[in-house]
Design an enzyme around this catalytic site. Sequence first.
Site, short mmCIF file in Angstrom:
data_model
loop_
_atom_site.label_atom_id
_atom_site.label_comp_id
_atom_site.label_asym_id
_atom_site.label_seq_id
_atom_site.Cartn_x
_atom_site.Cartn_y
_atom_site.Cartn_z
N LYS B 80 -39.72 12.93 -1.25
CA LYS B 80 -39.23 14.31 -1.08
C LYS B 80 -40.08 15.26 -1.91
O LYS B 80 -40.48 14.93 -3.02
CB LYS B 80 -37.76 14.36 -1.53
CG LYS B 80 -37.06 15.69 -1.25
CD LYS B 80 -35.59 15.61 -1.65
CE LYS B 80 -34.84 16.90 -1.34
NZ LYS B 80 -33.42 16.84 -1.73
N SER B 155 -29.99 18.18 1.80
CA SER B 155 -31.29 18.78 1.83
C SER B 155 -32.46 17.81 2.06
O SER B 155 -33.53 18.22 2.48
CB SER B 155 -31.53 19.53 0.51
OG SER B 155 -31.64 18.62 -0.56
N SER B 179 -27.01 15.66 -0.82
CA SER B 179 -28.32 15.79 -0.18
C SER B 179 -29.02 14.48 0.18
O SER B 179 -30.03 14.50 0.89
CB SER B 179 -29.26 16.62 -1.05
OG SER B 179 -28.92 17.98 -0.96
#
Lengths: 89, 482
Positions: B80, B155, B179
């Site tokens: 990420k 997210s 997330s």
Amino acid sequence: MEIDVKHIAKLAKLDIPEAELGKMEKELSSIVAMVEKLPELTSKESLLDPQNTMQLRPDEVKPSFPREEMLKNVPETAAGCLMVPKVVE
Amino acid sequence: MKKLYEHSATELAAMLRAKEVSAVEITKATLGRMEEVESKVDAFLTVTAEQALQQAQQVDETIAAGKPLAPLAGIPVAIKDNICTKGVRSTCASRMLENFVPHYNATVMEKLAAQGAVLPGKLNMDEFAMGGSCENSYFKPTKNPWDTTRVPGGSSGGSAASVASCEVPLALGSDTGGSIRCPASFCGIVGLKPTYGAVSRYGLVAFASSLDQIGPFGRTVDDVALLYRAICGRDPKDATSREAALGEIEAKVKGLRLGVPKEYFGDGISAEVKTAVYGAIETLKGLGADVVEISLPSTDYALAAYYIISSAEASSNLARYDGVKYGFSGRRDGTLNDLYLSTRSEGFGAEVKRRIMLGTHVLSSGYYDAYYKRAKLLQNVIAKEFTDAFASCDLIVTPVNPTTAFKLGEKVSDPVQMYATDICTVTVNIAGLPGLSLPCGMGEGGLPIGMQLIGPKFSEARLLSVAKSYETAVGGFAVKEM
């Protein structure tokens, strides 16, 4: 509740265009309305988690990152220093 | 026969050791698959093909020299984009950090590098990890591999979509209010949000420091365990990190007490999600688990407490973006205040500004006691309710999301509706507990549904054991063909 969007924007160092103030106030109000449902708690309990006391590292002198590496991401530099607009006349 | 990119990380690791495949072949399969489906999924922000092949080459040299291999050697792990990768830009999917190239690695990256894991690239996300759909990225929205007109969740949407579409076997994400678990559920894969403190956050761009946690994604429970084992443990560079380790995972459910909290199956949860999660509970019962009804009465207040605490901390953490030290820099022809204002107004997207504004409001003079302090006290209440619940059960089963993946654009205009999708996940962060999302069925339109297993602090082994039993009982999880 009234939310002074202009004042908050000033504190947050954000420029909210005049035309968006109303929308921002509406959005913040709807979130704050959700928040206002919280029950009153009168507990005096500590806010820290007793099971998760942070473990600080010893304060020792150790080599850090090289200055030239650090400065690579700086938007504007001069003589190995950060540059900002003039603050004091 | 399975294509190389379809294999799990655990299978690839075994094939590498049996010399059925080389590390370079594995990395080439990953890069090839990325080329094939990336235009449909849009999971990556940066692809590091050259570096990945070099890392793989080194692993092959280690094998040729007959030296021992670490568990993740030669396995591609995508990251990420809020996790700092030395020499590879780390943008947080924000204009603010569009050109930011860290001069250091996050601790999790150091751990992966030490094992010889391969970095194929950096993954899309909601800007600064704020959002539940991956639509708040400054660069592009990521699509759900199961239906590319739908969101992958957020997210960590890029992390979940890249694993679900078999671009990579493993990915790291971060979870502040759901997330990791939300996108894992929407994309039909396994995602673990570890106990607060189990994984070092050094090098993770801070959002809400008292809630943030890094965790793994995989298509199988063993893969998630493999990656968690590699990243967990105490790190002197993160004062909140704790000793943590994970042994071998064995499927084990018999005699286990499963708590089912009625507050998590209310009107806000869609019928198909309830049916799927209740079905999974029946399966676990069939494997020998006992079901106990429990109550977590403060759940209704959790969302509001979460948005106060996370926004307050975000407004403080994001004060560092001033256009001076790194990142986007605004106009320099005026005063220092003009530089701050233009940097922050042009560098941050709408959702990030909204959270900073909310956080600034709740921390501003005269409001602290009414908001932040009240939320922190409520945090204690919520944590205590969980502790009490674990006296009568060993772990808790709930839905992850109220619905299956929604359409791109469907909820962007209404922040409160978007925030409500986090209703089942935020309590876990507030209480600092581990939570695991795993697939438990399909809803209308063939969209995955996830269930959440919640355990006491540092019970990751128990969560993974139960997840593995379930996975075995249902014959593994479906993978979307693309």
